[in-house]
Design an enzyme around this catalytic site. Structure first.
Site, PDB file in Angstrom:
ATOM      1  N   PHE A 180       0.809  -1.026  -0.019  1.00 45.34           N
ATOM      2  CA  PHE A 180       0.774  -0.577   0.092  1.00 45.34           C
ATOM      3  C   PHE A 180       0.856   1.713   0.061  1.00 45.34           C
ATOM      4  O   PHE A 180       1.738   1.162   0.859  1.00 45.34           O
ATOM      5  CB  PHE A 180      -1.383  -0.338   1.821  1.00 45.34           C
ATOM      6  CG  PHE A 180      -2.487   0.592   1.177  1.00 45.34           C
ATOM      7  CD1 PHE A 180      -3.387   0.543   0.900  1.00 45.34           C
ATOM      8  CD2 PHE A 180      -1.659   2.244   1.692  1.00 45.34           C
ATOM      9  CE1 PHE A 180      -4.131   1.796   0.148  1.00 45.34           C
ATOM     10  CE2 PHE A 180      -3.308   2.741   1.600  1.00 45.34           C
ATOM     11  CZ  PHE A 180      -4.304   3.096   1.301  1.00 45.34           C
TER      12      PHE A 180
ATOM     13  N   ASP B 159       2.225  -4.286   8.796  1.00 47.42           N
ATOM     14  CA  ASP B 159       1.479  -3.476   8.983  1.00 47.42           C
ATOM     15  C   ASP B 159      -0.120  -4.572   8.681  1.00 47.42           C
ATOM     16  O   ASP B 159      -0.136  -5.559   7.650  1.00 47.42           O
ATOM     17  CB  ASP B 159       1.389  -2.969   7.382  1.00 47.42           C
ATOM     18  CG  ASP B 159       0.435  -1.873   6.837  1.00 47.42           C
ATOM     19  OD1 ASP B 159      -0.450  -2.156   8.142  1.00 47.42           O
ATOM     20  OD2 ASP B 159      -0.002  -1.172   6.579  1.00 47.42           O
TER      21      ASP B 159
ATOM     22  N   ARG C 188     -12.113  -6.054  -6.246  1.00 47.81           N
ATOM     23  CA  ARG C 188     -12.040  -6.574  -4.831  1.00 47.81           C
ATOM     24  C   ARG C 188     -13.600  -6.790  -4.473  1.00 47.81           C
ATOM     25  O   ARG C 188     -14.261  -6.147  -3.937  1.00 47.81           O
ATOM     26  CB  ARG C 188     -11.682  -6.124  -3.577  1.00 47.81           C
ATOM     27  CG  ARG C 188      -9.878  -5.821  -4.145  1.00 47.81           C
ATOM     28  CD  ARG C 188      -8.904  -4.652  -3.810  1.00 47.81           C
ATOM     29  NE  ARG C 188     -10.134  -3.957  -2.846  1.00 47.81           N
ATOM     30  CZ  ARG C 188      -9.200  -3.349  -1.493  1.00 47.81           C
ATOM     31  NH1 ARG C 188      -7.821  -3.773  -0.933  1.00 47.81           N
ATOM     32  NH2 ARG C 188      -9.321  -1.863  -0.494  1.00 47.81           N
TER      33      ARG C 188
ATOM     34  N   TYR D 288     -10.777   0.536  11.251  1.00 49.09           N
ATOM     35  CA  TYR D 288     -12.153   1.210   9.880  1.00 49.09           C
ATOM     36  C   TYR D 288     -12.385   0.389   9.158  1.00 49.09           C
ATOM     37  O   TYR D 288     -13.699   0.094   8.457  1.00 49.09           O
ATOM     38  CB  TYR D 288     -11.679   2.387   9.782  1.00 49.09           C
ATOM     39  CG  TYR D 288     -10.931   2.757   8.320  1.00 49.09           C
ATOM     40  CD1 TYR D 288     -10.568   2.467   7.351  1.00 49.09           C
ATOM     41  CD2 TYR D 288      -9.478   3.531   8.966  1.00 49.09           C
ATOM     42  CE1 TYR D 288      -9.024   2.155   6.192  1.00 49.09           C
ATOM     43  CE2 TYR D 288      -8.353   3.951   7.883  1.00 49.09           C
ATOM     44  CZ  TYR D 288      -8.290   3.150   7.500  1.00 49.09           C
ATOM     45  OH  TYR D 288      -7.152   3.343   5.968  1.00 49.09           O
ATOM     46  N   LYS D 289     -11.814  -0.480   8.816  1.00 50.50           N
ATOM     47  CA  LYS D 289     -12.021  -1.812   7.530  1.00 50.50           C
ATOM     48  C   LYS D 289     -12.961  -2.805   8.275  1.00 50.50           C
ATOM     49  O   LYS D 289     -14.142  -2.345   8.730  1.00 50.50           O
ATOM     50  CB  LYS D 289     -10.771  -2.590   6.823  1.00 50.50           C
ATOM     51  CG  LYS D 289     -10.095  -1.267   6.070  1.00 50.50           C
ATOM     52  CD  LYS D 289      -8.604  -1.922   5.991  1.00 50.50           C
ATOM     53  CE  LYS D 289      -7.574  -0.858   5.538  1.00 50.50           C
ATOM     54  NZ  LYS D 289      -7.866  -0.088   4.067  1.00 50.50           N
TER      55      LYS D 289
END
Length: 419
Positions: A129, A214, A394, A239-240
């Protein structure tokens, strides 16, 4: 797929948790099939009340809210430690909730990337990322080094989309005593590949390197055992898969071997200072034991209140073992639907590993023809997915709020598009 979705949903022990989330409406006004929890999880119904309680405390007590009420703000972060430790397979001393993900990554790298003249390399996965890439580039420059000389990126073998554990281990051994730090995403955001964190940590330690992860796409998605895997450090967003709101707070893990290491270089702030002396306001930083010693500022009460509500849902659902069992079922069913299309790889292929041990609940579909058209069609059918350039869709069936009927809905939409 011998069992119908209706049968599976009727016997699903987690089915009732779907009602604890707000499902956005689709084009027809009915709840959508939300498969974008790997980007932003849904709003827990309990979140609003959790924040309102803290608003009420602020309204009624003002500054005294730090010391009074059901959850005094002074110690609010510590009330999250037990559940956070269970979430990532750690001890409460090893975890703290604070800041945001990339801020925490930088704070950890200050301590765990300490280059020398001969040991200065950093190993990461290619296509990580962008925040991770930027963080490492700037950390290299912070030490007066050229990122091109420091950062080593792992890439799949020709013709493959994901990395082999053996190749990661080989590269670590090859770098040897030039390797300072390994920092890899626990799950790659693009391919959905879950890495063998235990094997990577062992290999890194064998050459004397620090090893961290991460876990943005792993926390709340995989069963993690950070303490037992001997990981040095890790951080993650909430938040995922942890449904704690856009820009929500972040979690940090630092192995207990560093708990009593005041000599370890770090950036210091008063909330990381010895709590028994914090309000004496004296010079001379003395860190709290454990991960709490990496704190800078006092707790973000409102984001943490949302996170506390979300952690409570995870706990009541039976924790990660229960979520993982359903996750594997949902993901396998989604994969079956995609493979039932019988499309050639030149048109559409799943680039996420088939082995459940090498993936979470995300499937990344590489669409070689009409990819954006397919993504828009799914949206028109009430299926919320995630588009990643240049041509990947995704799909993440999240066990807390996705149903088996949702998965079949995706399968039916795909069939209509390609028929």
């Amino acid at each position: 797929m011998n069992d119908t979705a209706a049968t599976l949903d009727a016997t699903d022990p987690l089915a009732s948790f779907r009602q604890e989330f707000h499902l956005p409406p689709g084009p027809d006004g009915q709840p959508c099939a939300y498969f974008c929890g790997n980007s932003l999880g849904l709003l827990p119904r309990a979140a609003r009340a959790a924040v309102e309680r803290e608003f009420a405390s602020w309204e009624e007590r003002g500054v005294e809210g730090h010391f009074l009420g059901a959850s005094p703000w002074m110690h609010y972060h510590s009330t999250l430690a037990e559940a956070t430790a269970r979430l990532v397979g750690a001890r409460p001393l090893e975890v703290v909730v604070m800041n945001n993900l990339t801020v925490n990554l930088h704070l950890l790298l200050v301590s765990f990337y300490r280059p020398t003249a001969t040991r200065y390399k950093v190993l990461m996965e290619g296509g990580a990322f962008p925040s991770d890439q930027y963080a490492l580039e700037s950390q290299a420059r912070l030490h007066g080094l050229n990122p091109d000389d420091v950062i080593v990126e792992l890439v799949p073998r020709p013709g493959e989309h994901t990395l082999r554990t053996a190749d990661i281990e080989t590269k670590i051994a090859e770098l040897g005593d030039s390797l300072a730090t390994v920092i890899i995403g626990g799950v790659n955001y693009y391919t959905g590949q879950a890495f063998d964190m235990a094997a990577i940590t062992k290999a890194g330690h064998a050459v004397g390197a620090f090893v961290g992860f991460d876990l943005a796409h792993a926390a709340g998605n995989l069963e993690l055992h950070l303490h037992d895997w001997d990981v040095d450090f890790a951080c993650w967003c909430t938040y995922k898969y942890l449904n704690s709101g856009p820009g929500g707070t972040s979690g940090v893990f630092v192995h207990e071997r560093f708990a009593e290491r005041p000599d370890l270089v770090r950036l210091a702030g008063w909330w990381g200072h010895d709590a028994s002396e914090r309000f004496k306001m004296k010079k001379g930083f003395r860190p709290m034991p454990g991960a709490a010693g990496w704190q800078l500022s006092n707790a973000q009460i409102f984001p943490m209140a949302i996170h506390a509500a979300s952690l409570d849902i995870v706990e009541r659902a039976g924790g990660m073992p229960a979520l993982r069992r359903k996750s594997e079922q949902l993901t396998a069913r989604l994969e079956s639907h995609i493979r039932a299309l019988n499309l050639p790889a030149a048109k559409l292929e799943i680039i996420t590993p088939t082995d459940p041990a090498q993936r979470g609940c995300q499937l990344s579909v590489l669409v070689h023809e009409r990819g954006r058209e397919l993504f828009d069609f799914l949206a028109d059918q009430g299926v919320i997915a995630d588009w990643r350039e240049p041509n990947v869709i995704r799909l993440a069936p999240v066990p807390l709020y996705n149903s088996f009927a949702d998965v079949d809905r995706v399968g039916e939409a795909l069939t209509r598009f390609f028929s």
